[in-house]
Design a protein around this motif. Sequence first.
Motif, PDB file in Angstrom:
ATOM      1  N   ARG A 142     -38.613  27.521 -21.174  1.00 61.49           N
ATOM      2  CA  ARG A 142     -38.620  28.826 -21.838  1.00 61.49           C
ATOM      3  C   ARG A 142     -37.395  28.984 -22.731  1.00 61.49           C
ATOM      4  N   THR A 143     -36.233  28.578 -22.220  1.00 60.05           N
ATOM      5  CA  THR A 143     -34.997  28.713 -22.983  1.00 60.05           C
ATOM      6  C   THR A 143     -35.013  27.832 -24.224  1.00 60.05           C
ATOM      7  N   ALA A 144     -35.469  26.596 -24.079  1.00 56.10           N
ATOM      8  CA  ALA A 144     -35.550  25.696 -25.231  1.00 56.10           C
ATOM      9  C   ALA A 144     -36.473  26.263 -26.295  1.00 56.10           C
ATOM     10  N   GLY A 145     -37.601  26.815 -25.883  1.00 54.91           N
ATOM     11  CA  GLY A 145     -38.524  27.418 -26.829  1.00 54.91           C
ATOM     12  C   GLY A 145     -37.909  28.611 -27.538  1.00 54.91           C
ATOM     13  N   ALA A 146     -37.151  29.417 -26.790  1.00 56.04           N
ATOM     14  CA  ALA A 146     -36.506  30.581 -27.383  1.00 56.04           C
ATOM     15  C   ALA A 146     -35.435  30.161 -28.385  1.00 56.04           C
ATOM     16  N   VAL A 147     -34.665  29.132 -28.052  1.00 51.94           N
ATOM     17  CA  VAL A 147     -33.656  28.627 -28.985  1.00 51.94           C
ATOM     18  C   VAL A 147     -34.328  28.155 -30.276  1.00 51.94           C
ATOM     19  N   ALA A 148     -35.430  27.422 -30.144  1.00 51.07           N
ATOM     20  CA  ALA A 148     -36.139  26.904 -31.311  1.00 51.07           C
ATOM     21  C   ALA A 148     -36.703  28.029 -32.170  1.00 51.07           C
ATOM     22  N   ALA A 149     -37.176  29.091 -31.528  1.00 53.99           N
ATOM     23  CA  ALA A 149     -37.743  30.214 -32.272  1.00 53.99           C
ATOM     24  C   ALA A 149     -36.671  31.032 -32.979  1.00 53.99           C
ATOM     25  N   TYR A 258     -28.673  42.029 -27.203  1.00 54.09           N
ATOM     26  CA  TYR A 258     -29.750  41.053 -27.362  1.00 54.09           C
ATOM     27  C   TYR A 258     -31.038  41.680 -27.887  1.00 54.09           C
ATOM     28  N   ASP A 259     -31.010  42.965 -28.201  1.00 55.02           N
ATOM     29  CA  ASP A 259     -32.240  43.651 -28.605  1.00 55.02           C
ATOM     30  C   ASP A 259     -32.872  43.015 -29.846  1.00 55.02           C
ATOM     31  N   ARG A 260     -32.051  42.669 -30.826  1.00 53.93           N
ATOM     32  CA  ARG A 260     -32.597  42.096 -32.061  1.00 53.93           C
ATOM     33  C   ARG A 260     -33.264  40.750 -31.777  1.00 53.93           C
ATOM     34  N   LEU A 261     -32.603  39.923 -30.982  1.00 56.10           N
ATOM     35  CA  LEU A 261     -33.184  38.625 -30.633  1.00 56.10           C
ATOM     36  C   LEU A 261     -34.457  38.805 -29.813  1.00 56.10           C
ATOM     37  N   GLU A 262     -34.389  39.735 -28.878  1.00 58.48           N
ATOM     38  CA  GLU A 262     -35.547  39.946 -28.009  1.00 58.48           C
ATOM     39  C   GLU A 262     -36.747  40.463 -28.797  1.00 58.48           C
TER      40      GLU A 262
END
Length: 330
Positions: A142-149, A258-262
């Motif tokens: 999940r974290t790797a996917g979030a970093v990539a996105a 983290y709101d903008r990232l989320e």
Amino acid sequence: MISRRQFSQVLAAGVATASVAGVASPAAAATGHTSFGPLKQVRAGVLNIGYAEAGPANGPVVLLLHGWPYDIHSYVDVAPALAAQGYRVIVPYLRGYGTTTFHSGSTFRNAQQSAVAADVIALMDALKIPKAVIGGFDWGSRTAGAVAALWPQRCKALVLVSGYLITNLKTQRDPLPPAAELGWWYQYYFSTERGVLGYTRNTDEFNKLIWQTVSPKWHFDDATYERTAQSFTNPDHVAIVVHNYRWRLGLAHGEPQYDRLEAQLQQSPKIALPTITVASDFDGTAADGSGYRKQFTGPYDHRFLPGIGHNVPQEAPSDFTKAIVDADRL
């Protein structure tokens, strides 16, 4: 862990059979490594991150991310195999595990997906790593996917066990059939104060049960489990685990920074980077990858490992190593 819907499909449908399309790969035996040698520490963002490193300092970088209830030892055989091929391999403890600690006792023990992803970028910045191949399973996937996105320019390629796991909080609110919800017992347990107390008192017994449940064909010995279990003594472990699952159920708030990232992640963004997704018996009817194929728009491959449970890199290190190398070449 993997997405609620995928995990529930496993429980509802049983273990995937040979009829699931994919690469027929036998279970790969571990090569017998038991440690990484001396660990390193680096100040990165709000954390002092503990990590293992292997391979040449000037080699192309691979970051390997573990999940719950696991730690860096999931990659104890993968890391040296990649190092032998010239890669610089970095395997960090996530927040709440091992020797990774917060600088301040007043920092909120937040485990929402964007915060953990930001930790990876902070680590890369601290180690002056501009770009890396990133691989992971469970929370690590999940974290790797979030970093990539969120930061595609920092990723060269991805290996994601169980595919696209970025959490969409709206989707998480949808109830599942009762038989499927039964398998999600630990999340509901963590939503109660009884669960917090129970996990605090019985961490080892709890996590060993998860290992046995999600990898029924992996006959790990006590020494293997104990090497990882040491990381659960981290003073923030329970708080991080509980917040992760409460946040995913909409029972706990994240942090405003983290709101903008989320908000970006809540759009279920597609990933255009070279990616290999890996499935195992644990993924059940989702093992063919069709449910998340549309989320990957770049060079792509999908692999199924029959006979393997959830802890893919430790149960099938040679398969996971090959996936990293192949993703780097896509």
